[in-house]
Design a protein around this motif. Sequence first.
Motif, PDB file in Angstrom:
ATOM      1  N   ASP A   1      -0.464  10.969   5.197  1.00  0.00           N
ATOM      2  CA  ASP A   1      -0.434   9.809   6.088  1.00  0.00           C
ATOM      3  C   ASP A   1       0.565   9.992   7.230  1.00  0.00           C
ATOM      4  OD1 ASP A   1      -2.278   8.240   4.504  1.00  0.00           O
ATOM      5  OD2 ASP A   1      -0.653   7.991   3.059  1.00  0.00           O
ATOM      6  N   ARG A   2       1.601  10.771   6.965  1.00  0.00           N
ATOM      7  CA  ARG A   2       2.674  10.886   7.954  1.00  0.00           C
ATOM      8  C   ARG A   2       3.452  12.181   7.703  1.00  0.00           C
ATOM      9  NH1 ARG A   2       6.610   5.725   9.181  1.00  0.00           N
ATOM     10  NH2 ARG A   2       7.627   6.520  11.080  1.00  0.00           N
ATOM     11  N   VAL A   3       3.947  12.777   8.774  1.00  0.00           N
ATOM     12  CA  VAL A   3       4.754  13.995   8.662  1.00  0.00           C
ATOM     13  C   VAL A   3       6.144  13.730   9.227  1.00  0.00           C
ATOM     14  CG1 VAL A   3       4.994  16.418   9.316  1.00  0.00           C
ATOM     15  CG2 VAL A   3       2.719  15.472   8.882  1.00  0.00           C
TER      16      VAL A   3
ATOM     17  N   GLU B   1      -3.066  19.985   3.388  1.00  0.00           N
ATOM     18  CA  GLU B   1      -4.416  19.412   3.448  1.00  0.00           C
ATOM     19  C   GLU B   1      -5.445  20.346   2.812  1.00  0.00           C
ATOM     20  OE1 GLU B   1      -4.004  16.506   7.345  1.00  0.00           O
ATOM     21  OE2 GLU B   1      -4.713  18.571   7.633  1.00  0.00           O
ATOM     22  N   LYS B   2      -5.258  21.650   2.977  1.00  0.00           N
ATOM     23  CA  LYS B   2      -6.158  22.602   2.332  1.00  0.00           C
ATOM     24  C   LYS B   2      -6.030  22.542   0.812  1.00  0.00           C
ATOM     25  CE  LYS B   2      -6.400  25.933   6.138  1.00  0.00           C
ATOM     26  NZ  LYS B   2      -6.023  27.302   6.601  1.00  0.00           N
ATOM     27  N   ALA B   3      -4.842  22.138   0.339  1.00  0.00           N
ATOM     28  CA  ALA B   3      -4.603  22.022  -1.101  1.00  0.00           C
ATOM     29  C   ALA B   3      -5.112  20.686  -1.656  1.00  0.00           C
ATOM     30  CB  ALA B   3      -3.116  22.179  -1.413  1.00  0.00           C
TER      31      ALA B   3
ATOM     32  N   MET C   1       0.835  -1.198   0.000  1.00  0.00           N
ATOM     33  CA  MET C   1       0.000   0.000   0.000  1.00  0.00           C
ATOM     34  C   MET C   1       0.872   1.251   0.000  1.00  0.00           C
ATOM     35  SD  MET C   1      -2.974   1.022   2.723  1.00  0.00           S
ATOM     36  CE  MET C   1      -3.947   2.507   2.507  1.00  0.00           C
ATOM     37  N   THR C   2       0.583   2.156  -0.921  1.00  0.00           N
ATOM     38  CA  THR C   2       1.395   3.366  -1.016  1.00  0.00           C
ATOM     39  C   THR C   2       1.015   4.353   0.090  1.00  0.00           C
ATOM     40  OG1 THR C   2      -0.174   4.394  -2.546  1.00  0.00           O
ATOM     41  CG2 THR C   2       1.637   3.122  -3.499  1.00  0.00           C
ATOM     42  N   GLN C   3       1.921   5.290   0.369  1.00  0.00           N
ATOM     43  CA  GLN C   3       1.680   6.281   1.404  1.00  0.00           C
ATOM     44  C   GLN C   3       2.084   7.656   0.909  1.00  0.00           C
ATOM     45  OE1 GLN C   3       4.298   5.647   4.811  1.00  0.00           O
ATOM     46  NE2 GLN C   3       5.939   4.880   3.504  1.00  0.00           N
ATOM     47  N   THR C   4       1.499   8.662   1.514  1.00  0.00           N
ATOM     48  CA  THR C   4       1.829  10.050   1.204  1.00  0.00           C
ATOM     49  C   THR C   4       2.458  10.669   2.443  1.00  0.00           C
ATOM     50  OG1 THR C   4       0.009  10.268  -0.383  1.00  0.00           O
ATOM     51  CG2 THR C   4       0.931  12.297   0.514  1.00  0.00           C
ATOM     52  N   ILE C   5       3.719  11.068   2.316  1.00  0.00           N
ATOM     53  CA  ILE C   5       4.465  11.616   3.445  1.00  0.00           C
ATOM     54  C   ILE C   5       4.780  13.081   3.186  1.00  0.00           C
ATOM     55  CG2 ILE C   5       6.613  11.482   4.782  1.00  0.00           C
ATOM     56  CD1 ILE C   5       6.730   8.521   4.167  1.00  0.00           C
ATOM     57  N   LEU C   6       4.517  13.914   4.167  1.00  0.00           N
ATOM     58  CA  LEU C   6       4.886  15.323   4.087  1.00  0.00           C
ATOM     59  C   LEU C   6       6.240  15.507   4.754  1.00  0.00           C
ATOM     60  CD1 LEU C   6       4.189  18.395   3.591  1.00  0.00           C
ATOM     61  CD2 LEU C   6       3.329  18.399   5.943  1.00  0.00           C
ATOM     62  N   TYR C   7       7.189  16.110   4.027  1.00  0.00           N
ATOM     63  CA  TYR C   7       8.466  16.457   4.641  1.00  0.00           C
ATOM     64  C   TYR C   7       8.455  17.953   4.922  1.00  0.00           C
ATOM     65  CZ  TYR C   7      13.323  17.617   5.428  1.00  0.00           C
ATOM     66  OH  TYR C   7      14.483  18.110   5.985  1.00  0.00           O
ATOM     67  N   ALA C   8       8.656  18.311   6.186  1.00  0.00           N
ATOM     68  CA  ALA C   8       8.667  19.710   6.602  1.00  0.00           C
ATOM     69  C   ALA C   8      10.041  20.049   7.175  1.00  0.00           C
ATOM     70  CB  ALA C   8       7.586  19.969   7.642  1.00  0.00           C
ATOM     71  N   ARG C   9      10.653  21.085   6.624  1.00  0.00           N
ATOM     72  CA  ARG C   9      11.892  21.603   7.217  1.00  0.00           C
ATOM     73  C   ARG C   9      11.538  22.919   7.900  1.00  0.00           C
ATOM     74  NH1 ARG C   9      15.408  25.373   5.835  1.00  0.00           N
ATOM     75  NH2 ARG C   9      14.596  25.576   3.719  1.00  0.00           N
ATOM     76  N   VAL C  10      11.823  22.987   9.204  1.00  0.00           N
ATOM     77  CA  VAL C  10      11.468  24.153  10.010  1.00  0.00           C
ATOM     78  C   VAL C  10      12.752  24.796  10.492  1.00  0.00           C
ATOM     79  CG1 VAL C  10      10.205  24.960  12.023  1.00  0.00           C
ATOM     80  CG2 VAL C  10       9.326  23.019  10.712  1.00  0.00           C
ATOM     81  N   SER C  11      13.048  25.996   9.981  1.00  0.00           N
ATOM     82  CA  SER C  11      14.344  26.599  10.287  1.00  0.00           C
ATOM     83  C   SER C  11      14.293  27.679  11.351  1.00  0.00           C
ATOM     84  CB  SER C  11      14.963  27.191   9.009  1.00  0.00           C
ATOM     85  OG  SER C  11      14.064  28.094   8.385  1.00  0.00           O
ATOM     86  N   THR C  12      13.096  28.174  11.709  1.00  0.00           N
ATOM     87  CA  THR C  12      12.991  29.190  12.758  1.00  0.00           C
ATOM     88  C   THR C  12      11.893  28.806  13.743  1.00  0.00           C
ATOM     89  OG1 THR C  12      11.295  30.578  11.707  1.00  0.00           O
ATOM     90  CG2 THR C  12      13.590  30.965  11.055  1.00  0.00           C
ATOM     91  N   ALA C  13      11.918  29.460  14.890  1.00  0.00           N
ATOM     92  CA  ALA C  13      10.953  29.133  15.941  1.00  0.00           C
ATOM     93  C   ALA C  13       9.526  29.479  15.536  1.00  0.00           C
ATOM     94  CB  ALA C  13      11.317  29.887  17.231  1.00  0.00           C
TER      95      ALA C  13
END
Length: 210
Positions: free
Chosen positions: A32-34, A25-27, A1-13
Amino acid sequence: MTQTILYARVSTAEQTSTHQKDQAEKAGFQIDRVVTDQGVSGVSVAFADRPEAKRLFDMLRPGDVLVVRWVDRLGRNYDDVTHTIRTLMAMGVIVRTVINNFTFDGSTKDPVQKAVRDSLIAFMAATSQAQAEATKEAQKAGITHAKATDGKYLGRKPSYDRKVFDAVCDALQGTTTVSEIARTHGLSRQAVLRIKDQREQAEAALAKWE
């Protein structure tokens, strides 16, 4: 089963992976996972050297979709970004962006479609690096100006600090409106517009007070 993963890079507070997930999600993406790299520079740290990004290479399987807000989350270095996307496509992973809804699929066989895809990857990677370099030059100019006026009238103190300034600059690269950015960071629209339209002067004003 395929999955959709969001990769988030957070560089500031002020940035959060939650905000990036909400945008996705709005888009219309069903996440499935972050996976988040917190406090990591996209300029100085290659994608493959980030703690959480390394895990992606073990987690992703052929047919999976990796979602990023924009390619600048993968990095702000041309060579690193293009190499990362090509590596993921070679694994059979589809890379998609929230902003502009671009799709990079390595299964494409048509030579014209491949040429368009590869040109778009190169353009977006180059734009990401150019934006980072422009911000860096503005910071240098601000510091130089501050040193030149040391001991003189500093002018009105900005309503933002360094972290907020960097977060606003980052947000302005996306699709978030000026009003939304102002509300998020507790600034006036005029302050955000000054950063947007007169970044070097805003940087200089901030540097004088640091």
